[in-house]
Design a protein around this motif. Structure first.
Motif, mmCIF file in Angstrom:
data_model
loop_
_atom_site.group_PDB
_atom_site.id
_atom_site.type_symbol
_atom_site.label_atom_id
_atom_site.label_comp_id
_atom_site.label_asym_id
_atom_site.label_seq_id
_atom_site.Cartn_x
_atom_site.Cartn_y
_atom_site.Cartn_z
ATOM 1 N N ASP A 7 -4.785 -29.002 49.517
ATOM 2 C CA ASP A 7 -4.087 -27.865 49.635
ATOM 3 C C ASP A 7 -3.218 -27.828 48.408
ATOM 4 O O ASP A 7 -3.024 -26.453 48.104
ATOM 5 N N ARG A 8 -2.642 -28.631 47.823
ATOM 6 C CA ARG A 8 -1.888 -28.324 46.390
ATOM 7 C C ARG A 8 -2.796 -28.010 45.393
ATOM 8 O O ARG A 8 -2.225 -26.742 44.672
ATOM 9 N N GLN A 11 -5.343 -25.900 45.696
ATOM 10 C CA GLN A 11 -5.289 -24.324 46.156
ATOM 11 C C GLN A 11 -4.388 -23.635 45.937
ATOM 12 O O GLN A 11 -4.211 -22.630 45.224
ATOM 13 N N HIS A 12 -3.134 -23.975 46.442
ATOM 14 C CA HIS A 12 -1.673 -23.535 46.134
ATOM 15 C C HIS A 12 -1.435 -23.250 44.515
ATOM 16 O O HIS A 12 -1.190 -22.228 43.801
ATOM 17 N N SER A 13 -2.040 -24.432 43.665
ATOM 18 C CA SER A 13 -1.978 -24.294 42.108
ATOM 19 C C SER A 13 -2.825 -23.015 41.432
ATOM 20 O O SER A 13 -2.518 -22.425 40.693
ATOM 21 N N ARG A 52 -1.436 -19.563 42.306
ATOM 22 C CA ARG A 52 -0.292 -19.364 41.687
ATOM 23 C C ARG A 52 -0.501 -18.923 40.210
ATOM 24 O O ARG A 52 0.061 -18.217 39.565
ATOM 25 N N VAL A 67 3.329 -26.498 40.137
ATOM 26 C CA VAL A 67 1.930 -26.107 39.956
ATOM 27 C C VAL A 67 1.560 -27.296 38.999
ATOM 28 O O VAL A 67 2.034 -27.265 37.887
#
Length: 309
Positions: free
Chosen positions: A57-58, A60-62, A65, A158
């Motif tokens: 999840d993290r 994909q978030h990074s 962004r 990020v």
């Protein structure tokens, strides 16, 4: 397939799997020349990933962004991580996923969108950012004089390779005979260390920084454990003075878990050994691992893989 060549670790690069010693990227890749990359690290403990979904999840978030899209979807990235671990044969591993900007498809272009993004992943032997013998006696933490890069300049949530300020802090810590460092921001509030979040314990209450810090998965785990154990824990501002006057302090990171400090600068905490709350959380963290907390079993090797070399 001769698996012995993967004994030192296994990597996925350029759409193929290779022994870690053979994993390379071009020297002109913007991921190298500009540190234009995001990454995440998940650990494997006794053949099981810990909080793999949270790390994905993290990651994909990074990527979102930083407008990085290497092409592999989430399911494929997860399968690649499993295969890297399985190829390495490591029961305890440090497993990284990295999205790099790549090189411009148009020669000489300075536009990030012209670059061919790509994925690198690898599994190597377990890494503790603070050695185990140092953890046992309680690490010695230096408070660096270099301020952490502002959140407005480099978003700390990020996960990135911008470590210039952290590395300068490490030079200073090691020059003074300390094990590692934590940085404050320009206003004097505690942020994070090189590869870890920091927790401060004062009068039985725990606090971890609300600024200049990655939203660590191990930090989240510690907060969950505190709730389960009835400990008062929160995310908030930590003035430097609070750290210097702490009853206890500890680091929280994927690469080592809960790691207590025995000294902060010239201040000796408690009896110059890991404190009782830090030690209780460290024991609980690994006990929960033994119980299968947030565990995803490493998949065995499959005979074929669409991106295999």
């Amino acid at each position: 397939m001769d698996l012995s060549k993967f004994a030192g670790g296994a990597a996925y690069v350029g759409g193929r799997f290779a022994p870690i010693a053979e994993a390379t990227i071009p020297v002109t890749d913007w991921g190298f020349t500009r540190s234009d990359a995001v990454y995440d690290v998940v650990h494997v403990f006794r053949n099981g990933f810990f909080r793999l979904d949270d790390h994905l999840d993290r990651f994909q978030h990074s990527m979102a962004r930083r407008r990085l899209n290497p092409g592999e979807d989430r399911a494929t990235i997860e399968a690649i991580l499993h295969r890297c671990v399985a190829l390495s044969g490591l029961a305890d591993a440090y497993v990284a996923m990295v999205a790099l900007r790549g090189r411009p498809r148009i020669a000489g272009s300075r536009r990030p969108e012209d670059c061919a993004n790509h994925l690198v992943a690898y599994a190597i032997s377990w890494i503790d950012v603070i050695p185990k013998d140092v953890q046992d006696r309680g690490a010695h933490l230096w408070i660096g004089s270099t301020p952490r890069v502002p959140d407005a300049s480099v978003d700390p949530v990020v996960k990135n390779y911008q470590w210039s300020d952290l590395t300068t802090g490490l030079f200073e810590a090691h020059d003074h005979g300390f094990d590692t460092v934590v940085l404050c921001d320009a206003e004097g509030f505690v942020t994070e260390g090189p590869g870890f979040n920091l927790f401060v314990v004062k009068d039985g209450k725990l606090i971890t920084s609300d600024r200049g810090s990655l939203h660590g998965i191990t930090r989240r785990s510690v907060l969950e454990l505190c709730a389960e154990l009835g400990l008062d824990a929160s995310i908030g501002p930590i003035p430097r003075a609070l750290l210097e006057e702490a009853d206890e302090a500890f680091a929280a990171t994927t690469a080592g878990g809960v790691m207590p400090f025995a000294r902060v600068g010239r201040t000796i905490l408690g009896n110059d050994r890991p404190g009782p709350i830090s030690s209780r959380l460290k024991a609980a963290y690994w006990q929960k691992h033994d119980e299968g907390w947030h565990r995803t079993e490493v998949r065995p090797l499959e005979p074929e893989f669409s991106s295999a070399g």
